[in-house]
Scaffold this active site. Structure first.
Site, PDB file in Angstrom:
ATOM      1  N   ALA A   1       0.858  -1.096  -0.067  1.00 59.73           N
ATOM      2  CA  ALA A   1      -0.071   0.043  -0.012  1.00 59.73           C
ATOM      3  C   ALA A   1       0.910   1.261   0.003  1.00 59.73           C
ATOM      4  O   ALA A   1       1.300   1.265   0.929  1.00 59.73           O
ATOM      5  CB  ALA A   1      -1.044  -0.094   1.315  1.00 59.73           C
TER       6      ALA A   1
ATOM      7  N   THR B   1      -3.922  -3.390  -4.084  1.00 56.30           N
ATOM      8  CA  THR B   1      -4.282  -4.976  -4.746  1.00 56.30           C
ATOM      9  C   THR B   1      -4.249  -5.900  -3.662  1.00 56.30           C
ATOM     10  O   THR B   1      -3.309  -5.774  -3.177  1.00 56.30           O
ATOM     11  CB  THR B   1      -3.468  -5.127  -6.013  1.00 56.30           C
ATOM     12  OG1 THR B   1      -3.641  -4.058  -6.912  1.00 56.30           O
ATOM     13  CG2 THR B   1      -3.833  -6.424  -6.734  1.00 56.30           C
TER      14      THR B   1
ATOM     15  N   GLY C   1     -15.576  -5.824 -35.129  1.00 60.01           N
ATOM     16  CA  GLY C   1     -16.889  -5.331 -35.157  1.00 60.01           C
ATOM     17  C   GLY C   1     -17.881  -5.299 -33.923  1.00 60.01           C
ATOM     18  O   GLY C   1     -17.254  -5.330 -32.933  1.00 60.01           O
TER      19      GLY C   1
ATOM     20  N   GLU D   1      -2.372   7.025  -2.075  1.00 57.00           N
ATOM     21  CA  GLU D   1      -3.248   7.525  -0.835  1.00 57.00           C
ATOM     22  C   GLU D   1      -4.201   8.379  -1.855  1.00 57.00           C
ATOM     23  O   GLU D   1      -3.682   8.768  -3.035  1.00 57.00           O
ATOM     24  CB  GLU D   1      -2.374   8.589  -0.164  1.00 57.00           C
ATOM     25  CG  GLU D   1      -1.342   7.247   0.821  1.00 57.00           C
ATOM     26  CD  GLU D   1      -0.807   8.337   1.804  1.00 57.00           C
ATOM     27  OE1 GLU D   1      -0.828   9.629   1.902  1.00 57.00           O
ATOM     28  OE2 GLU D   1       0.097   7.745   2.623  1.00 57.00           O
TER      29      GLU D   1
ATOM     30  N   GLU E   1       1.843   0.576 -10.857  1.00 59.63           N
ATOM     31  CA  GLU E   1       3.327   0.521 -10.719  1.00 59.63           C
ATOM     32  C   GLU E   1       3.931   1.507 -11.672  1.00 59.63           C
ATOM     33  O   GLU E   1       4.742   1.427 -12.120  1.00 59.63           O
ATOM     34  CB  GLU E   1       3.701  -0.782 -11.012  1.00 59.63           C
ATOM     35  CG  GLU E   1       3.064  -1.843 -10.267  1.00 59.63           C
ATOM     36  CD  GLU E   1       4.026  -2.833  -9.400  1.00 59.63           C
ATOM     37  OE1 GLU E   1       5.333  -2.492  -9.705  1.00 59.63           O
ATOM     38  OE2 GLU E   1       3.583  -3.273  -8.527  1.00 59.63           O
ATOM     39  N   GLY E   2       3.220   2.889 -11.449  1.00 61.71           N
ATOM     40  CA  GLY E   2       3.640   3.785 -12.440  1.00 61.71           C
ATOM     41  C   GLY E   2       3.016   3.923 -13.730  1.00 61.71           C
ATOM     42  O   GLY E   2       3.026   2.928 -14.269  1.00 61.71           O
TER      43      GLY E   2
HETATM   44  C1  LIG Z   1      -6.694  -1.428 -10.354  1.00 59.89           C
HETATM   45  C2  LIG Z   1      -5.815  -0.640  -9.314  1.00 59.89           C
HETATM   46  C3  LIG Z   1      -4.955  -1.510  -8.488  1.00 59.89           C
HETATM   47  C4  LIG Z   1      -3.872  -0.865  -7.763  1.00 59.89           C
HETATM   48  N1  LIG Z   1      -3.001  -1.547  -7.076  1.00 59.89           N
HETATM   49  C5  LIG Z   1      -2.306  -0.877  -6.376  1.00 59.89           C
HETATM   50  C6  LIG Z   1      -1.289  -1.324  -5.143  1.00 59.89           C
HETATM   51  O1  LIG Z   1      -1.469  -2.625  -5.000  1.00 59.89           O
HETATM   52  N2  LIG Z   1      -0.636  -0.679  -4.437  1.00 59.89           N
HETATM   53  C7  LIG Z   1      -0.796   0.736  -4.683  1.00 59.89           C
HETATM   54  O2  LIG Z   1       0.134   1.671  -3.717  1.00 59.89           O
HETATM   55  N3  LIG Z   1      -1.393   1.445  -5.631  1.00 59.89           N
HETATM   56  C8  LIG Z   1      -1.927   0.728  -6.388  1.00 59.89           C
HETATM   57  N4  LIG Z   1      -2.548   1.257  -7.415  1.00 59.89           N
HETATM   58  C9  LIG Z   1      -2.293   2.669  -7.626  1.00 59.89           C
HETATM   59  C10 LIG Z   1      -1.797   3.048  -8.847  1.00 59.89           C
HETATM   60  O3  LIG Z   1      -0.360   2.705  -8.891  1.00 59.89           O
HETATM   61  C11 LIG Z   1      -1.833   4.654  -9.057  1.00 59.89           C
HETATM   62  O4  LIG Z   1      -3.232   4.788  -9.297  1.00 59.89           O
HETATM   63  C12 LIG Z   1      -1.022   5.072 -10.040  1.00 59.89           C
HETATM   64  O5  LIG Z   1       0.277   5.299  -9.663  1.00 59.89           O
HETATM   65  C13 LIG Z   1      -1.332   6.643 -10.563  1.00 59.89           C
HETATM   66  O6  LIG Z   1      -1.462   7.389  -9.408  1.00 59.89           O
HETATM   67  P1  LIG Z   1      -2.930   8.469  -9.201  1.00 59.89           P
HETATM   68  O7  LIG Z   1      -4.098   7.431  -9.516  1.00 59.89           O
HETATM   69  O8  LIG Z   1      -2.853   9.161  -8.052  1.00 59.89           O
HETATM   70  O9  LIG Z   1      -2.633   9.231 -10.555  1.00 59.89           O
HETATM   71  P2  LIG Z   1      -2.108  10.599 -10.782  1.00 59.89           P
HETATM   72  O10 LIG Z   1      -0.598  10.814 -10.331  1.00 59.89           O
HETATM   73  O11 LIG Z   1      -2.984  11.880 -10.098  1.00 59.89           O
HETATM   74  O12 LIG Z   1      -2.007  10.990 -12.241  1.00 59.89           O
HETATM   75  C14 LIG Z   1      -2.798  11.355 -13.147  1.00 59.89           C
HETATM   76  C15 LIG Z   1      -2.381  11.363 -14.434  1.00 59.89           C
HETATM   77  O13 LIG Z   1      -1.360  12.456 -14.479  1.00 59.89           O
HETATM   78  C16 LIG Z   1      -0.225  12.106 -15.262  1.00 59.89           C
HETATM   79  N5  LIG Z   1       0.773  12.473 -14.347  1.00 59.89           N
HETATM   80  C17 LIG Z   1       0.976  12.674 -13.098  1.00 59.89           C
HETATM   81  N6  LIG Z   1       2.208  13.287 -13.131  1.00 59.89           N
HETATM   82  C18 LIG Z   1       2.858  13.365 -14.253  1.00 59.89           C
HETATM   83  C19 LIG Z   1       4.075  14.031 -14.452  1.00 59.89           C
HETATM   84  N7  LIG Z   1       5.100  14.383 -13.799  1.00 59.89           N
HETATM   85  N8  LIG Z   1       4.536  14.082 -15.874  1.00 59.89           N
HETATM   86  C20 LIG Z   1       3.499  13.611 -16.949  1.00 59.89           C
HETATM   87  N9  LIG Z   1       2.284  13.022 -16.476  1.00 59.89           N
HETATM   88  C21 LIG Z   1       1.905  12.796 -15.012  1.00 59.89           C
HETATM   89  C22 LIG Z   1      -0.191  10.342 -14.885  1.00 59.89           C
HETATM   90  O14 LIG Z   1       0.432   9.705 -15.668  1.00 59.89           O
HETATM   91  C23 LIG Z   1      -1.705  10.148 -15.123  1.00 59.89           C
HETATM   92  O15 LIG Z   1      -2.160  10.046 -16.307  1.00 59.89           O
HETATM   93  C24 LIG Z   1      -3.845   0.830  -8.063  1.00 59.89           C
HETATM   94  C25 LIG Z   1      -4.546   1.323  -9.040  1.00 59.89           C
HETATM   95  C26 LIG Z   1      -5.656   0.655  -9.496  1.00 59.89           C
HETATM   96  C27 LIG Z   1      -6.370   1.520 -10.839  1.00 59.89           C
END
Ligand SMILES: Cc1cc2nc3c(=O)[nH]c(=O)nc-3n(C[C@H](O)[C@H](O)[C@H](O)COP(=O)(O)OP(=O)(O)OC[C@H]3O[C@@H](n4cnc5c(N)ncnc54)[C@H](O)[C@@H]3O)c2cc1C
Length: 422
Positions: A141, A177, A375, A144, A399-400
């Site tokens: 985790a 996850t 289609g 946030e 994972e990024g």
């Molecule tokens: C189904 C699912 C499972 C997951 N499992 C885990 C888990 O097990 N553990 C965990 O810790 N997290 C987990 N995550 C979280 C996931 O890793 C994050 O959603 C992800 O890292 C993106 O962060 P965010 O959602 O806050 O998006 P944001 O950081 O708010 O990003 C929103 C958009 O802005 C873009 N962006 C942000 N910063 C930049 C930058 N500097 N330059 C260019 N573009 C940028 C991003 O690429 C994205 O398109 C999970 C998410 C999902 C949907």
């Protein structure tokens, strides 16, 4: 380092069994589990637990023997574990990626513990994945409500209570996850990233092992999702959750950036180096499922894909399918390289991010193309192609995201720090 394209014998023997599970256990349940989100893939879980448990036992026993024997016990020459996992994950994800994600394993938690845990911690936290009749899950985790891509923004705190020598954790983690499977449905663990000193930025971030049953830890919500609907994605609240001092992974000391780098965060990076090739492999499994399905449907309609015809003589559909195949292979080669580097004991941060970025994007595109080519039937729930399209996108997010991994690649190639290029 050169990559051999010969499959090691052990992997070659295992793969047909994994394929049988993917085809005969996972695929038949795929649609029903997608429709009934949050229902557990129990057939798959119960079948896989004894296999995975015994594998985890062998790995843990080896780790323990190495810790006891010191350098003398260290393996000579490259291993095959990462390659093996990569091929396994690709195959299981070809079967069904949501079910694969429910595999009862230590997964990201295990990777973090292996990367920075002491021998005692490895034994204490990982032994549960190697014994018993009931499956156990691990999770990590980090994310946030206000911290996703920008992991340095995490607000969950870990404060040491000197009276009891316990860490007291407070905060909220989202999109975790297997969080519910780990905390509510098994005797599992979650590696929670928290800050011991917010003013120190990433240097203050540390991983803590939180065990199921810890008072003050609650799973508040499970997500309803676009894809990978068989996978468990949980929100976790930590309210004055007390854990023993020794549940911190790595040193508690905060080494400030001006002194020397981002010590605490190094654990996270090592975890991602191991897990990003697996995400890429998972993406590729979904992409291969879609591509094979399209080719089979086209063959039935009398459309073959020629491999030795000049491009300008191809029909639009033939050109599309060849492009899909090419994108998938390119992503696969990058993934094999990222996994092989780890097996050779070499750093793979650049290659892991390259593979993950390429695979996430390629497979999002490939599965959309598959729906397009087929289609209305591609869009229909009668076939699994529309589901694969929904399942594919997550690989470009967790994972990024694709953007963040592209940034990592650019930084590594150009030699910029994360402060210089963001
Ligand atoms: C189904 C699912 C499972 C997951 N499992 C885990 C888990 O097990 N553990 C965990 O810790 N997290 C987990 N995550 C979280 C996931 O890793 C994050 O959603 C992800 O890292 C993106 O962060 P965010 O959602 O806050 O998006 P944001 O950081 O708010 O990003 C929103 C958009 O802005 C873009 N962006 C942000 N910063 C930049 C930058 N500097 N330059 C260019 N573009 C940028 C991003 O690429 C994205 O398109 C999970 C998410 C999902 C949907």
């Amino acid at each position: 380092m050169t990559i051999s394209f010969e499959l090691p014998e052990r992997i070659a023997q295992e793969l047909p069994m994994i394929e049988a599970v993917a085809e005969n256990i996972m695929r038949p349940e795929s649609r029903a589990l997608d429709e009934r989100e949050h229902e557990r893939p129990n057939t798959f879980i119960n079948m896989m637990w004894p296999v995975v448990r015994d594998q985890q036992k062998r790995a843990l026993d080896k780790l323990a023997a190495r810790a006891e024997g010191g350098e003398a016990q260290k393996r000579s020459g490259p291993g095959i574990n990462n390659l093996r996992m990569t091929l396994t994950v690709e195959m299981l994800s070809w079967g069904d990626v949501g079910q694969y994600l429910c595999l009862p394993m230590s997964l990201l938690a295990g990777a973090a513990i292996e990367a920075v845990g002491t021998p005692e911690q490895k034994e204490r936290f990982l032994r549960r994945f190697a014994e018993g009749d009931d499956p156990v899950w691990g999770a990590m985790a980090m994310t946030e409500p206000g911290a996703g891509s920008d992991t340095s923004a995490i607000r969950t705190t870990a404060t040491l209570d000197p009276g009891t020598n316990e860490w007291v954790l407070n905060g909220e983690k989202i999109f975790c996850t297997n969080g519910k499977l780990a905390l509510d449905e098994s005797n599992g663990i979650v590696v929670v990233w928290a800050t011991v000193d917010r003013s120190a930025g990433r240097a203050g971030m540390k991983p803590f092992v939180v065990e199921a049953g810890t008072p003050g830890v609650t799973v508040e919500k499970v997500e309803i999702k676009h894809g990978i609907r068989a996978s468990d994605t949980a929100s976790i609240v930590l309210k004055d959750a007390r854990i023993p001092y020794d549940n911190i992974l790595g040193s508690a000391e905060v080494v400030r950036p001006d002194k020397r780098s981002t010590q605490g965060f190094k654990g996270a990076m090592a975890t991602f180096d191991a897990s990003r090739p697996l995400i890429a492999a998972s993406a590729i499994g979904v992409g291969r499922a879609a591509l094979e399905f399209v080719k089979a449907e086209l063959a039935e309609a009398g459309i073959e894909i020629p491999y030795n015809t000049p491009y300008h003589e191809l029909s639009a559909i033939q050109a599309d399918v060849l492009e899909m195949e090419m994108q998938l292979k390119a992503a696969w080669l990058l993934t094999l390289r990222a996994a092989s580097l780890l097996d050779h004991g070499e750093r793979n941060s650049l290659e892991a991010s390259m593979a993950k970025t390429k695979a996430g994007k390629a497979v999002t595109w490939i599965t959309q193309k598959a729906v397009e080519i087929l289609g209305p039937m591609g869009y229909s729930r009668e076939w699994l192609v529309e589901k694969w399209m929904r399942d594919a996108k997550i690989n470009d997010i967790y994972e990024g995201t694709g953007q963040i991994n592209t940034l990592i690649v650019a930084r590594r190639i150009l030699g910029y720090s994360s402060k210089e290029l963001r």
